[in-house]
Enzyme design. Structure first.
Site, short mmCIF file in Angstrom:
data_model
loop_
_atom_site.label_atom_id
_atom_site.label_comp_id
_atom_site.label_asym_id
_atom_site.label_seq_id
_atom_site.Cartn_x
_atom_site.Cartn_y
_atom_site.Cartn_z
N THR A 8 0.73 -1.42 -0.07
CA THR A 8 0.38 0.30 0.09
C THR A 8 0.52 1.14 0.30
O THR A 8 1.90 1.05 0.36
CB THR A 8 -0.67 0.04 1.32
OG1 THR A 8 -1.73 1.24 1.35
CG2 THR A 8 -0.39 0.02 2.50
N LYS A 9 0.18 2.71 -0.38
CA LYS A 9 1.00 3.42 -0.15
C LYS A 9 0.56 4.73 0.78
O LYS A 9 0.64 6.14 0.73
CB LYS A 9 1.21 4.53 -1.67
CG LYS A 9 1.68 3.17 -2.62
CD LYS A 9 2.22 4.50 -3.89
CE LYS A 9 3.10 3.71 -5.08
NZ LYS A 9 3.17 4.53 -6.18
N ASN A 10 -0.82 3.81 1.55
CA ASN A 10 -1.12 5.18 2.27
C ASN A 10 -0.49 5.41 3.58
O ASN A 10 -0.97 3.85 4.58
CB ASN A 10 -2.29 3.93 2.42
CG ASN A 10 -4.00 5.15 3.31
OD1 ASN A 10 -3.03 5.42 4.74
ND2 ASN A 10 -5.49 4.73 3.24
N ASN A 12 -1.80 6.80 6.37
CA ASN A 12 -2.65 6.48 7.65
C ASN A 12 -2.16 4.35 7.82
O ASN A 12 -1.81 4.29 8.69
CB ASN A 12 -3.55 6.82 7.85
CG ASN A 12 -3.86 8.00 7.10
OD1 ASN A 12 -3.15 9.04 8.47
ND2 ASN A 12 -4.81 8.88 6.38
N LYS A 13 -2.64 4.19 6.76
CA LYS A 13 -2.44 2.61 7.13
C LYS A 13 -1.57 2.33 7.83
O LYS A 13 -1.08 1.07 8.12
CB LYS A 13 -2.77 1.73 5.88
CG LYS A 13 -3.41 0.06 6.05
CD LYS A 13 -3.80 -0.07 4.60
CE LYS A 13 -5.24 0.24 4.17
NZ LYS A 13 -5.36 -0.17 2.47
N ASP A 69 -7.73 -5.19 1.78
CA ASP A 69 -8.50 -3.93 1.98
C ASP A 69 -9.78 -4.35 2.88
O ASP A 69 -9.74 -5.42 3.33
CB ASP A 69 -8.70 -4.99 0.48
CG ASP A 69 -10.11 -3.76 -0.42
OD1 ASP A 69 -9.61 -2.84 -0.38
OD2 ASP A 69 -11.09 -4.33 -0.74
N GLY A 153 -10.65 8.15 6.85
CA GLY A 153 -11.98 7.21 6.55
C GLY A 153 -13.20 7.80 7.16
O GLY A 153 -13.42 9.05 7.45
N TYR A 154 -13.98 6.25 7.17
CA TYR A 154 -15.15 6.90 8.06
C TYR A 154 -15.36 6.98 9.26
O TYR A 154 -16.93 7.10 9.89
CB TYR A 154 -16.11 5.65 7.32
CG TYR A 154 -16.33 5.56 6.23
CD1 TYR A 154 -17.51 6.28 5.64
CD2 TYR A 154 -15.82 4.89 5.43
CE1 TYR A 154 -17.82 6.25 4.34
CE2 TYR A 154 -15.99 4.52 3.61
CZ TYR A 154 -17.07 5.50 3.87
OH TYR A 154 -17.31 5.72 1.86
N ARG A 181 -9.18 -4.13 11.00
CA ARG A 181 -7.89 -3.90 10.87
C ARG A 181 -6.63 -5.14 12.17
O ARG A 181 -6.27 -5.50 11.72
CB ARG A 181 -6.88 -2.92 10.27
CG ARG A 181 -5.44 -3.32 9.63
CD ARG A 181 -4.83 -1.67 9.03
NE ARG A 181 -6.07 -1.30 7.95
CZ ARG A 181 -6.66 -0.11 8.28
NH1 ARG A 181 -6.62 0.38 9.25
NH2 ARG A 181 -6.91 -0.67 6.86
#
Length: 199
Positions: A8-10, A12-13, A69, A153-154, A181
């Protein structure tokens, strides 16, 4: 220390998972750090998309790779936004996605706003030719107005009744104890430790 590519490039993740994995003596490297290419998320399930990310990263770097995901599934919306959670109203536009969700649930009673966050993780070790799949869920309810300034996100709309707050009202450390997660990662780590014992 074992090296693991996080597909991932996110950021935050990446930050979230680095915190969760550091106790396992695992050094996480992201696609952003390695200069890797993203892959189109064309799958119909969270597992499909996670596997697509893993396959792409393994082809690029030939290293053990983990991808996830995640998404929000709202009961009243028949599981939507689901795999399209990050692109519900605009690609990774949190404000637009949240605004659309609130519009879709306009006038819906609190008792009908149940939802769950779902994460599916897929890991593949190209040397051992072994795949692991793990899932985590967090059940909650969608608020009528955002609350809290943390998370992404949400998170500002996702209310967890046993904590009496939204995910955005928790610190990262607090969120990491109960998030979808985190739960998927704990299941992954259980399988990963067992796999390492077999080496």
């Amino acid at each position: 220390m074992q090296e693991l590519v996080l597909a991932t490039k996110n950021l935050n993740k990446v930050h979230e998972l680095q915190q969760l994995l550091e106790a396992e003596n695992v050094h996480v490297r992201s696609l952003a750090e390695l200069g890797g290419e993203d892959v189109a998320e064309t799958g119909t399930t969270f597992e499909d998309n996670a596997r697509l990310k893993v396959q792409s990263a393994v082809a690029q770097f030939h290293l053990p790779t983990l991808a996830d995901d995640s998404g929000l599934m709202v009961d009243y919306l028949h599981g939507q936004p689901g795999v399209r959670s990050a692109r519900y109203a605009g690609d990774h536009n949190d404000a637009a996605n949240n605004a659309r969700l609130l519009t879709e649930l306009g006038g819906v009673a609190p008792t009908q706003r149940q939802a769950q966050f779902v994460t599916t993780m897929v890991y593949f070790d190209p040397q051992m030719q072994v795949e692991l799949v793990a899932e985590g869920k967090l059940v909650g309810q969608i608020m009528t107005v955002p609350q809290g300034n943390d998370g992404f996100g949400y998170d500002p709309l996702f209310y967890v009744s046993e904590l009496d707050c939204t995910l955005a009202q928790l610190s990262l450390a607090e969120k990491n104890k109960i998030s979808h997660r985190a739960r998927a990662l704990q299941e992954f780590l259980r399988q990963y430790r067992r796999l390492n014992l077999q080496k």
